[in-house]
Design a protein around this motif. Structure first.
Motif, PDB file in Angstrom:
ATOM      1  N   TRP A 104       1.003  -1.384   0.199  1.00  0.00           N
ATOM      2  CA  TRP A 104      -0.039  -0.126   0.068  1.00  0.00           C
ATOM      3  C   TRP A 104       0.835   1.147   0.164  1.00  0.00           C
ATOM      4  CZ3 TRP A 104       0.926   2.891   4.311  1.00  0.00           C
ATOM      5  CH2 TRP A 104       1.473   2.213   5.459  1.00  0.00           C
ATOM      6  N   VAL A 105       0.321   2.286  -0.670  1.00  0.00           N
ATOM      7  CA  VAL A 105       0.886   3.739  -0.442  1.00  0.00           C
ATOM      8  C   VAL A 105      -0.128   4.751  -0.168  1.00  0.00           C
ATOM      9  CG1 VAL A 105       2.102   5.351  -1.831  1.00  0.00           C
ATOM     10  CG2 VAL A 105       2.654   3.005  -2.382  1.00  0.00           C
ATOM     11  N   HIS A 106       0.131   5.386   0.650  1.00  0.00           N
ATOM     12  CA  HIS A 106      -0.677   6.513   1.119  1.00  0.00           C
ATOM     13  C   HIS A 106       0.051   7.899   0.698  1.00  0.00           C
ATOM     14  CE1 HIS A 106      -2.608   4.094   4.490  1.00  0.00           C
ATOM     15  NE2 HIS A 106      -3.223   3.823   3.366  1.00  0.00           N
ATOM     16  N   ALA A 107      -0.626   8.665   0.064  1.00  0.00           N
ATOM     17  CA  ALA A 107      -0.126   9.922  -0.458  1.00  0.00           C
ATOM     18  C   ALA A 107      -1.148  11.011   0.452  1.00  0.00           C
ATOM     19  CB  ALA A 107      -0.425  10.577  -1.850  1.00  0.00           C
ATOM     20  N   LEU A 126       3.408   3.110  -7.766  1.00  0.00           N
ATOM     21  CA  LEU A 126       3.297   4.567  -7.862  1.00  0.00           C
ATOM     22  C   LEU A 126       4.448   5.088  -8.121  1.00  0.00           C
ATOM     23  CD1 LEU A 126       0.997   6.654  -7.587  1.00  0.00           C
ATOM     24  CD2 LEU A 126       1.695   6.768  -5.001  1.00  0.00           C
ATOM     25  N   THR A 127       4.662   6.098  -9.031  1.00  0.00           N
ATOM     26  CA  THR A 127       5.663   7.079  -9.190  1.00  0.00           C
ATOM     27  C   THR A 127       5.035   8.306  -8.860  1.00  0.00           C
ATOM     28  OG1 THR A 127       6.763   5.477 -11.113  1.00  0.00           O
ATOM     29  CG2 THR A 127       7.055   7.872 -11.127  1.00  0.00           C
ATOM     30  N   VAL A 128       5.965   9.000  -8.165  1.00  0.00           N
ATOM     31  CA  VAL A 128       5.311  10.384  -8.012  1.00  0.00           C
ATOM     32  C   VAL A 128       6.398  11.435  -8.784  1.00  0.00           C
ATOM     33  CG1 VAL A 128       5.226  12.212  -6.100  1.00  0.00           C
ATOM     34  CG2 VAL A 128       4.515   9.857  -5.511  1.00  0.00           C
ATOM     35  N   VAL A 153      10.294  11.755  -8.458  1.00  0.00           N
ATOM     36  CA  VAL A 153      10.960  12.355  -7.186  1.00  0.00           C
ATOM     37  C   VAL A 153      10.588  11.138  -6.288  1.00  0.00           C
ATOM     38  CG1 VAL A 153      10.752  14.702  -7.535  1.00  0.00           C
ATOM     39  CG2 VAL A 153       8.809  13.383  -6.494  1.00  0.00           C
ATOM     40  N   TRP A 154       9.887  10.081  -6.544  1.00  0.00           N
ATOM     41  CA  TRP A 154       9.777   9.022  -5.587  1.00  0.00           C
ATOM     42  C   TRP A 154       9.034   7.899  -6.509  1.00  0.00           C
ATOM     43  CZ3 TRP A 154       6.011   5.749  -3.615  1.00  0.00           C
ATOM     44  CH2 TRP A 154       6.101   5.059  -2.847  1.00  0.00           C
ATOM     45  N   GLU A 155       9.440   6.567  -6.112  1.00  0.00           N
ATOM     46  CA  GLU A 155       8.984   5.338  -6.745  1.00  0.00           C
ATOM     47  C   GLU A 155       8.547   4.416  -5.723  1.00  0.00           C
ATOM     48  OE1 GLU A 155      10.790   3.917 -10.165  1.00  0.00           O
ATOM     49  OE2 GLU A 155      11.477   5.892 -11.140  1.00  0.00           O
ATOM     50  N   SER A 156       7.446   3.493  -5.935  1.00  0.00           N
ATOM     51  CA  SER A 156       7.257   2.576  -5.121  1.00  0.00           C
ATOM     52  C   SER A 156       8.551   1.413  -5.024  1.00  0.00           C
ATOM     53  CB  SER A 156       5.983   1.514  -5.470  1.00  0.00           C
ATOM     54  OG  SER A 156       4.923   2.379  -5.376  1.00  0.00           O
ATOM     55  N   LEU A 171       1.410   9.947  -9.937  1.00  0.00           N
ATOM     56  CA  LEU A 171       0.939  10.750  -9.251  1.00  0.00           C
ATOM     57  C   LEU A 171       1.831  12.189  -9.473  1.00  0.00           C
ATOM     58  CD1 LEU A 171      -1.070  12.042  -6.849  1.00  0.00           C
ATOM     59  CD2 LEU A 171       0.676  11.338  -5.219  1.00  0.00           C
ATOM     60  N   ALA A 172       1.230  13.007  -9.965  1.00  0.00           N
ATOM     61  CA  ALA A 172       1.664  14.377 -10.301  1.00  0.00           C
ATOM     62  C   ALA A 172       1.405  15.500  -9.117  1.00  0.00           C
ATOM     63  CB  ALA A 172       1.418  15.053 -11.518  1.00  0.00           C
ATOM     64  N   ILE A 173       2.701  15.790  -8.483  1.00  0.00           N
ATOM     65  CA  ILE A 173       2.318  16.961  -7.554  1.00  0.00           C
ATOM     66  C   ILE A 173       3.170  18.262  -8.029  1.00  0.00           C
ATOM     67  CG2 ILE A 173       2.512  15.253  -5.542  1.00  0.00           C
ATOM     68  CD1 ILE A 173       5.453  15.868  -5.016  1.00  0.00           C
TER      69      ILE A 173
END
Length: 173
Positions: A104-107, A126-128, A153-156, A171-173
């Protein structure tokens, strides 16, 4: 002039780091409160109008059932963070339940010390990415479409733990 600009940038960067550290602290306090089943603390950390996004099978909505009190009393799913990263107001937390073969990943989005949004991903890689641009005009807008740049900037990292292929999202931030 260059030294003043450099110092100003460094102070701004340190302030961002402080904000990110504080945001991570808020999110980690939520996991502690969830683990302790401390309803009062959970309510203090979450906005009353929390925005929720969920990606995964409906049977995996463990967090929603836990927060709304609709889970069975004997049921327990413990969210144990295995990695935490912050990017401004966004805090990414990843964990894995090897027995159930679930990752699981929570953003989380933290605003003024309160969690206002959660995006929840189960058995999903997920890739952020951070949306930005390399070239801007005086008003701050990109000078051309080709100058837009979206670095990862981040990957599962735990999706391999479930032993099967999982879908991937960005997920684009």
């Amino acid at each position: 002039m260059y030294i003043v600009d450099y110092i100003t940038r460094e102070l701004a960067n340190n302030q961002e780091t402080l904000e990110e550290t504080q945001n991570k602290g808020v999110v980690l306090a939520l996991y502690e409160a969830l683990s302790a089943r401390d309803v009062d603390k959970v309510q203090k950390l979450l906005a009353s109008d929390l925005e929720w996004w969920f990606h995964g099978p409906p049977s995996h909505q463990f967090l929603m059932r836990l927060l709304t009190g609709t889970s069975d009393k004997d049921y327990s799913f413990n969210f144990v963070p295995q990695s935490v990263a912050a990017f401004g107001p966004t805090v990414i937390v990843e964990g894995c339940d090897r027995v159930r073969k679930i990752t699981w990943v929570h953003a989380w989005t933290v605003t003024d010390g309160i969690i206002t949004q959660v995006r929840e991903y189960f058995n999903t890689s997920l890739t952020v990415t951070r949306i930005g641009n390399n070239s801007t005009d005086q008003s701050g807008f990109a000078t051309s479409i080709t100058s837009l740049h979206c670095p990862s900037v981040w990957e599962s990292s735990l999706t391999s733990q479930v032993g099967r292929s999982v879908p991937g999202l960005v997920l684009a931030i």
